[in-house]
Design a protein around this motif. Sequence first.
Motif, short mmCIF file in Angstrom:
data_model
loop_
_atom_site.label_atom_id
_atom_site.label_comp_id
_atom_site.label_asym_id
_atom_site.label_seq_id
_atom_site.Cartn_x
_atom_site.Cartn_y
_atom_site.Cartn_z
N LEU A 30 47.13 164.39 88.02
CA LEU A 30 48.31 164.21 87.17
C LEU A 30 49.59 164.13 88.01
N GLY B 194 40.15 161.26 81.01
CA GLY B 194 39.62 160.07 81.67
C GLY B 194 39.93 158.77 80.96
N LEU B 195 40.79 158.80 79.95
CA LEU B 195 41.13 157.55 79.27
C LEU B 195 41.98 156.68 80.18
N THR B 196 41.80 155.36 80.09
CA THR B 196 42.67 154.45 80.84
C THR B 196 44.02 154.40 80.12
N VAL C 279 35.18 156.54 76.82
CA VAL C 279 35.06 156.46 78.28
C VAL C 279 33.60 156.34 78.70
N ARG D 53 38.01 160.79 87.56
CA ARG D 53 38.82 161.61 86.67
C ARG D 53 37.97 162.31 85.62
N THR D 54 36.93 161.58 85.15
CA THR D 54 36.14 162.14 84.06
C THR D 54 35.24 163.28 84.54
N PHE E 105 45.30 165.69 69.95
CA PHE E 105 45.93 164.48 69.44
C PHE E 105 46.14 164.66 67.93
N GLN F 84 38.76 155.90 87.25
CA GLN F 84 38.49 156.58 85.99
C GLN F 84 37.23 157.45 86.10
N MET G 257 33.03 166.16 77.77
CA MET G 257 32.85 165.22 78.87
C MET G 257 31.97 165.79 79.98
N ALA H 30 45.36 162.87 77.55
CA ALA H 30 44.48 161.69 77.55
C ALA H 30 44.03 161.36 78.97
N PHE H 31 44.95 161.50 79.92
CA PHE H 31 44.62 161.23 81.33
C PHE H 31 43.52 162.17 81.80
#
Lengths: 264, 222
Positions: free
Chosen positions: A70, B127-129, A124, A95-96, A108, A92, A172, B123-124
Amino acid sequence: MTRPTRPQSAPAEAATSATPVLELRGIRKSFGSNVVLDGIDLAVQAGEVVVLVGPSGCGKSTLLRCAIGLEQIDGGEVLLDGSVVSGAQRDQQARTRMGMVFQSYDLFPNMTVLDNVTLAPTLVRNADKAQAEERARALLARVGLAEKADAWPNTLSGGQQQRVAICRALAMDPEVLLLDEVTAALDPEMVHEVLQVVLELADEGLTMLIVTHEMSFARAIADRVVMLDGGVVVEEGGPDFFEHPQTERARAFLRTFEFHRVGR
Amino acid sequence: MGAEFLFQGATIQRLLAGLGVTLRISLISVALSVPLGVVMGVLFTRKNRVLRAVLRVYLDFIRVMPQLVLLFLVFFGSASSLGLNFSGEVASIIVFTAWGAAELGDLVRAALEAIPQSQYDGAFALGLTSKQTFARVILPQALRSLLPPSVNLVTRIIKTTSLCMLIGVVEVVRVGQQIIDFNRFDYPMGALWTYATLALLYFVICWPLSLLSRWLEKRSSR
């Protein structure tokens, strides 16, 4: 809050042999002329729970944000299972493999609890919708929120929202979960329900790097404690850090959690 | 009563035809404003300073100008200086699209900027783009806060198209004036009845929009 010793928890011995799940090497980060991290080395072994402590503004949260990408780091590197993932543009896929839970939950608000948890797996990982939902419901049940699957986030208490945020990250299957002061924004009576969940995750062998101000929780959950101050690691030790701090700075820091009445 | 003329001949049909022109100008302008405004609003949130400055000048220019001046500028100005002969209706659509896009762009900008950075961070971390984040997390939230003021903007556009008669567009108010002129001697109270009818027509169109906006507002603050 006590935690039974886990059979697989022998991090001190394992540290020498196995490749750490997450390794930070010489991480440096400045905001303008303010040096926040000045060369941090830290390794988290599989199944290990490392707790980061230190005075406010010592860079604990920044370190987590640098680890997951980040924040851009100014120097050093981040390694996952021995391979560097801290390039200018982290892909990506890398990151996951890490999860992060934030102080302010940040669910959200435009989707239900269930959709919050299934969003990343379906989007994803291209997971099957029905399977993702089944998994999400199982995770929610595990944190005691099975009946809240179809609720909207803003109808939940802070503690419930934070437990959903934990489920969202767990959906995830992260190799390592970063927790950034997950109870700092909660009312005192909700702190316990969240920390209990984290404690259970630790007992199940989840690898975690935790920033917290809850010292009794840190003492209960930590396999290893790392204290940061002034952008560097001041002291590193086992759970006995709290009873027998080695450095004067650690002793001074721990004293700030005690109360003494003058004249007694 | 003196209102019989309203039901004689083709008066009602003519008024409705005028209303049709009003709605046609409004709806085409709104339809064009939406994509333009969204693009403008998204560009507004970019860090590019030149881009922001250009958009800011455009928005302020459109805002400080009375719509009537913009209509004259496009209708007469483009004819005399550029040799372009727009019909009154095309000139009107150009002006109301430019205006609607600017206003909507500013609404989109405000709605996007109101979304906290922590939503992007969350969201980052999952792992979302950035595209997925925008489409699934940011935009739906922005739309929610964007809808009520956008519906209000549509109402404002519909009402303001009455100015189009001043560049020769025969929309509903112009039709009303023609009816008044035609009946001036036979029905002395004709003007009052005609304007009352116009008021009713505008009310029938705009009031539901106003209710919709209020309902959306209540829903978005849930």
